[in-house]
Design an enzyme around this catalytic site. Structure first.
Site, PDB file in Angstrom:
ATOM      1  N   LYS A 278       0.837  -1.208   0.000  1.00 54.03           N
ATOM      2  CA  LYS A 278       0.000   0.000   0.000  1.00 54.03           C
ATOM      3  C   LYS A 278       0.868   1.253   0.000  1.00 54.03           C
ATOM      4  O   LYS A 278       0.660   2.177  -0.796  1.00 54.03           O
ATOM      5  CB  LYS A 278      -0.936  -0.006   1.213  1.00 54.03           C
ATOM      6  CG  LYS A 278      -1.882   1.180   1.266  1.00 54.03           C
ATOM      7  CD  LYS A 278      -2.815   1.112   2.463  1.00 54.03           C
ATOM      8  CE  LYS A 278      -2.112   1.498   3.736  1.00 54.03           C
ATOM      9  NZ  LYS A 278      -3.022   1.667   4.889  1.00 54.03           N
TER      10      LYS A 278
ATOM     11  N   ASP B  84      -6.341   0.654   0.388  1.00 54.13           N
ATOM     12  CA  ASP B  84      -6.557   0.916   1.805  1.00 54.13           C
ATOM     13  C   ASP B  84      -7.944   0.409   2.200  1.00 54.13           C
ATOM     14  O   ASP B  84      -8.649  -0.215   1.400  1.00 54.13           O
ATOM     15  CB  ASP B  84      -6.388   2.405   2.117  1.00 54.13           C
ATOM     16  CG  ASP B  84      -7.438   3.275   1.443  1.00 54.13           C
ATOM     17  OD1 ASP B  84      -8.349   2.739   0.776  1.00 54.13           O
ATOM     18  OD2 ASP B  84      -7.359   4.508   1.589  1.00 54.13           O
TER      19      ASP B  84
END
Length: 212
Positions: free
Chosen positions: A121, A139
């Site tokens: 991420k 996310d």
């Protein structure tokens, strides 16, 4: 509607709804974004933006952070939670950037993944926001929304969601699309309250999976 067509339609509608969506972490240098995204784990971006001001007031440069005693970093970042592990990762990461990369953040995805505290991420966020390269940041907002919309079906693992989205989202759209999902997830397709489907720009095409 195919998943590809649904995805493209969602992208276009969110573009109109949130034309100026961008990263909600404040930064003006790549290394600062690396620190912020590490602090943002299990913490709000708003709190991170406040805490880093204190950190940079005391340690204004990458070299200053790298040289700082880890316990001093921990004392400052503690309000973000997980202070000990976050401070350790930030200290180690800045030391590597100083010693191995001349104080620069690498623009290579695999090199980013090798930095302490940097996962997929975070690496995607850096690639997209700092270097303008294709990126998909999975996310919690992204994972929740693409499942609800029916773009992916019951996939909750971030890497698997990312891999599915790479098949559906045009590379040049990925980074902005994920930022817009954050805005939409906070304002409309909320997690802690019933989502506001009555004012959603996607209401007529969303599968509302898991929404009662």
């Amino acid at each position: 509607m195919t998943k590809k067509k649904l995805t493209l339609e969602v992208i276009e509608r969110l573009k109109k709804e949130y034309p100026d969506a961008e990263c909600t972490l404040d930064y003006n240098e790549a290394w600062k974004l690396l620190i912020s995204v590490r602090l943002a784990a299990q913490c709000t971006d708003a709190r991170v933006n406040v805490v880093v001001q204190d950190l940079y007031a005391k340690y204004p440069t990458l070299e200053d952070v790298a040289d700082a005693p880890v316990e001093n970093i921990e004392a400052i970042v503690k309000p973000c939670g997980l202070g000990k592990s976050k401070a350790r990762d930030i200290s180690a990461c800045m030391k590597i950037l100083r010693d191995e990369y001349g104080g620069k953040v690498p623009d290579d995805f695999d090199a980013l993944l090798k930095l302490p505290g940097v996962g997929r991420k975070s690496a995607n966020l850096i690639m997209g926001d700092v270097f303008g390269k294709p990126a998909i940041v999975t996310d919690t907002h992204c994972i929740r929304l693409v499942n609800r919309m029916g773009i992916v079906d019951g996939i909750k693992e971030p890497k698997k969601v990312e891999m599915e989205l790479w098949k559906l989202v045009p590379p040049e759209e990925g980074n902005s699309f994920c930022h817009r999902l954050v805005y939409h997830g906070r304002e409309v397709c909320t997690a802690r309250t019933k989502p506001y489907c009555d004012k959603c720009c996607l209401a007529d095409i969303c599968k509302k999976a898991g929404v009662e």
